[in-house]
Write a protein that holds these residues in place. Structure first.
Motif, PDB file in Angstrom:
ATOM      1  N   LYS A 293     102.354   6.918  -0.195  1.00 42.71           N
ATOM      2  CA  LYS A 293     102.916   5.380  -0.851  1.00 42.71           C
ATOM      3  C   LYS A 293     102.134   5.239  -2.200  1.00 42.71           C
ATOM      4  O   LYS A 293     100.939   5.116  -2.147  1.00 42.71           O
TER       5      LYS A 293
ATOM      6  N   ASP B 191     100.368   1.626   5.266  1.00 44.00           N
ATOM      7  CA  ASP B 191     101.801   2.227   5.998  1.00 44.00           C
ATOM      8  C   ASP B 191     101.541   3.549   6.137  1.00 44.00           C
ATOM      9  O   ASP B 191     102.081   3.960   7.270  1.00 44.00           O
TER      10      ASP B 191
ATOM     11  N   VAL C 204     102.059   2.615  -3.881  1.00 44.63           N
ATOM     12  CA  VAL C 204     101.179   1.534  -4.167  1.00 44.63           C
ATOM     13  C   VAL C 204     101.283   0.652  -2.865  1.00 44.63           C
ATOM     14  O   VAL C 204     102.183   0.355  -2.509  1.00 44.63           O
ATOM     15  N   GLN C 205      99.958   0.470  -2.096  1.00 48.11           N
ATOM     16  CA  GLN C 205      99.928  -0.106  -0.970  1.00 48.11           C
ATOM     17  C   GLN C 205      99.223  -1.568  -1.272  1.00 48.11           C
ATOM     18  O   GLN C 205      98.045  -1.460  -1.778  1.00 48.11           O
ATOM     19  N   THR C 206      99.932  -2.533  -0.813  1.00 42.71           N
ATOM     20  CA  THR C 206      99.225  -3.929  -1.192  1.00 42.71           C
ATOM     21  C   THR C 206      99.066  -4.569   0.174  1.00 42.71           C
ATOM     22  O   THR C 206      99.815  -4.152   1.314  1.00 42.71           O
TER      23      THR C 206
ATOM     24  N   ALA D 218     107.446  -0.293  -2.050  1.00 42.36           N
ATOM     25  CA  ALA D 218     106.728  -1.719  -1.364  1.00 42.36           C
ATOM     26  C   ALA D 218     107.688  -2.765  -1.412  1.00 42.36           C
ATOM     27  O   ALA D 218     108.304  -2.798  -2.785  1.00 42.36           O
ATOM     28  N   GLY D 219     108.325  -2.878  -0.303  1.00 43.08           N
ATOM     29  CA  GLY D 219     109.540  -3.920  -0.626  1.00 43.08           C
ATOM     30  C   GLY D 219     110.880  -3.348  -1.144  1.00 43.08           C
ATOM     31  O   GLY D 219     111.066  -2.133  -0.778  1.00 43.08           O
TER      32      GLY D 219
ATOM     33  N   THR E 258     111.416  -6.747   2.095  1.00 43.47           N
ATOM     34  CA  THR E 258     110.112  -6.288   2.568  1.00 43.47           C
ATOM     35  C   THR E 258     110.377  -6.477   4.136  1.00 43.47           C
ATOM     36  O   THR E 258     111.146  -7.580   4.422  1.00 43.47           O
TER      37      THR E 258
ATOM     38  N   VAL F 144     111.372  -4.020  -6.670  1.00 39.41           N
ATOM     39  CA  VAL F 144     109.905  -4.289  -6.760  1.00 39.41           C
ATOM     40  C   VAL F 144     109.120  -3.309  -7.783  1.00 39.41           C
ATOM     41  O   VAL F 144     109.357  -2.075  -7.393  1.00 39.41           O
TER      42      VAL F 144
ATOM     43  N   ALA G   2      98.473  -9.460  -0.365  1.00 37.00           N
ATOM     44  CA  ALA G   2      99.582  -9.249   0.323  1.00 37.00           C
ATOM     45  C   ALA G   2     100.829  -9.674  -0.709  1.00 37.00           C
ATOM     46  O   ALA G   2     101.403 -10.894  -0.231  1.00 37.00           O
ATOM     47  N   MET G   3     100.838  -9.134  -1.817  1.00 35.43           N
ATOM     48  CA  MET G   3     101.852  -9.460  -2.695  1.00 35.43           C
ATOM     49  C   MET G   3     102.764  -8.298  -3.365  1.00 35.43           C
ATOM     50  O   MET G   3     102.298  -7.151  -3.169  1.00 35.43           O
ATOM     51  N   ALA G   4     103.788  -8.553  -4.002  1.00 36.91           N
ATOM     52  CA  ALA G   4     104.136  -7.552  -5.226  1.00 36.91           C
ATOM     53  C   ALA G   4     102.974  -6.773  -5.879  1.00 36.91           C
ATOM     54  O   ALA G   4     102.206  -7.526  -6.435  1.00 36.91           O
TER      55      ALA G   4
HETATM   56  C1  LIG Z   1     102.736  -7.014   1.086  1.00 36.96           C
HETATM   57  C2  LIG Z   1     103.598  -5.772   1.362  1.00 36.96           C
HETATM   58  N1  LIG Z   1     102.616  -4.457   1.013  1.00 36.96           N
HETATM   59  C3  LIG Z   1     103.573  -3.421   0.715  1.00 36.96           C
HETATM   60  O1  LIG Z   1     102.886  -2.455   0.358  1.00 36.96           O
HETATM   61  N2  LIG Z   1     104.837  -3.948   0.511  1.00 36.96           N
HETATM   62  C4  LIG Z   1     104.802  -5.354   0.741  1.00 36.96           C
HETATM   63  C5  LIG Z   1     104.920  -6.000  -0.672  1.00 36.96           C
HETATM   64  C6  LIG Z   1     106.315  -6.526  -0.778  1.00 36.96           C
HETATM   65  C7  LIG Z   1     106.573  -7.172  -2.073  1.00 36.96           C
HETATM   66  C8  LIG Z   1     107.940  -8.180  -1.968  1.00 36.96           C
HETATM   67  C9  LIG Z   1     108.252  -8.871  -3.540  1.00 36.96           C
HETATM   68  C10 LIG Z   1     109.247  -9.522  -3.305  1.00 36.96           C
HETATM   69  O2  LIG Z   1     110.446  -9.145  -3.204  1.00 36.96           O
HETATM   70  O3  LIG Z   1     109.189 -10.806  -3.401  1.00 36.96           O
END
Ligand SMILES: C[C@@H]1NC(=O)N[C@@H]1CCCCCC(=O)O
Length: 235
Positions: A37, A50, A39-41, A128-129, A11, A133, A86-88
């Protein structure tokens, strides 16, 4: 119709910046482009995610004359799901609390992508990341997305966005080898945020990444620092 699934080596490696550069290149070629996208977190309702960042970068590039004035009108964007924390993605749903819908299953995302692809020349799907993920509760992510798109008869490939600095060699190699072992060798490694005058570490990393790309039949391209985001072939 070309579909490009974009993943990162981690990420925060400049995945959105790289996606914007890929979108800009396709727009310059006169193509109709869609950026999705799944899934957007980490973004609240109403905030720019994004894909809005990509849209703003393209609009700014057109305003500065780097893209033709009609380019922004050839770009559309979407999100499959948005989850606040803001997580996986899977963790974000678990932590978002009661009433949060589950993540869309891959079949549902595939249906969306087929519909989106029908209206454009180039569909970019930003993850996402990193590559492992999951985008779904069934532990499916970018590699599964490419496989599902191909199984549906669509022309899909995988781009890996890597950062130029120290640590990228290990992350990039793990990412590329993981994808290749699962039958989806990346078609491109895109190094995001390369300095105009790279330091010795970055220069060595570009050599390493060129060799890694070559060993897997991928091309190495870079996106320099500084606006507008643009794809360059690697030195
Ligand atoms: C917060 C961010 N929003 C998004 O859409 N991607 C990021 C999420 C990344 C997840 C990484 C999980 C990991 O590898 O630890």
């Amino acid at each position: 119709m070309r579909i490009e699934v974009v993943t990162g080596t981690d990420t925060d490696v400049g995945e959105t910046w790289g996606t914007a550069a890929l979108a800009a290149r396709a727009l310059v070629a006169g193509l109709r482009v869609h950026v999705d996208k799944p899934v957007q977190t980490g973004v609240a309702p109403g905030e720019a995610g994004d894909v809005e960042t990509v849209r703003d970068l393209v609009a700014a590039a057109a305003a500065s004359g780097a893209l033709d004035a009609a380019a922004p009108a050839r770009l559309t964007v979407s999100e499959g799901a948005r989850v606040g924390p803001a997580m996986a993605p899977v963790d974000a749903v678990a932590h978002a609390g009661e009433g949060t819908p589950p993540l869309p299953p891959l079949g549902e995302q595939l249906g969306r992508w087929r519909g989106l692809a029908a209206g454009v020349d180039h569909l970019l799907i930003e993850g996402a990341g990193g590559i492992t993920v999951a985008w779904t509760e069934a532990d499916e992510g970018p590699v599964d997305a490419v496989r599902a798109l191909r199984a549906a008869g669509l022309d899909a490939g995988l781009t890996v966005v890597a950062r130029p600095g120290l640590g990228t060699q290990n992350h990039a190699r793990l990412t590329v080898e993981h994808a290749a072992a699962r039958g989806v060798a990346p078609e491109r490694i895109l190094v995001s945020g390369v300095a105009a005058d790279p330091d010795p570490v970055e220069r060595a990393n570009l050599v390493f990444l060129a060799r890694l790309a070559g060993a897997h039949g991928a091309v190495l391209e870079t996106v320099p620092r500084g606006t507008p985001p643009r794809v360059m072939s690697a030195r």
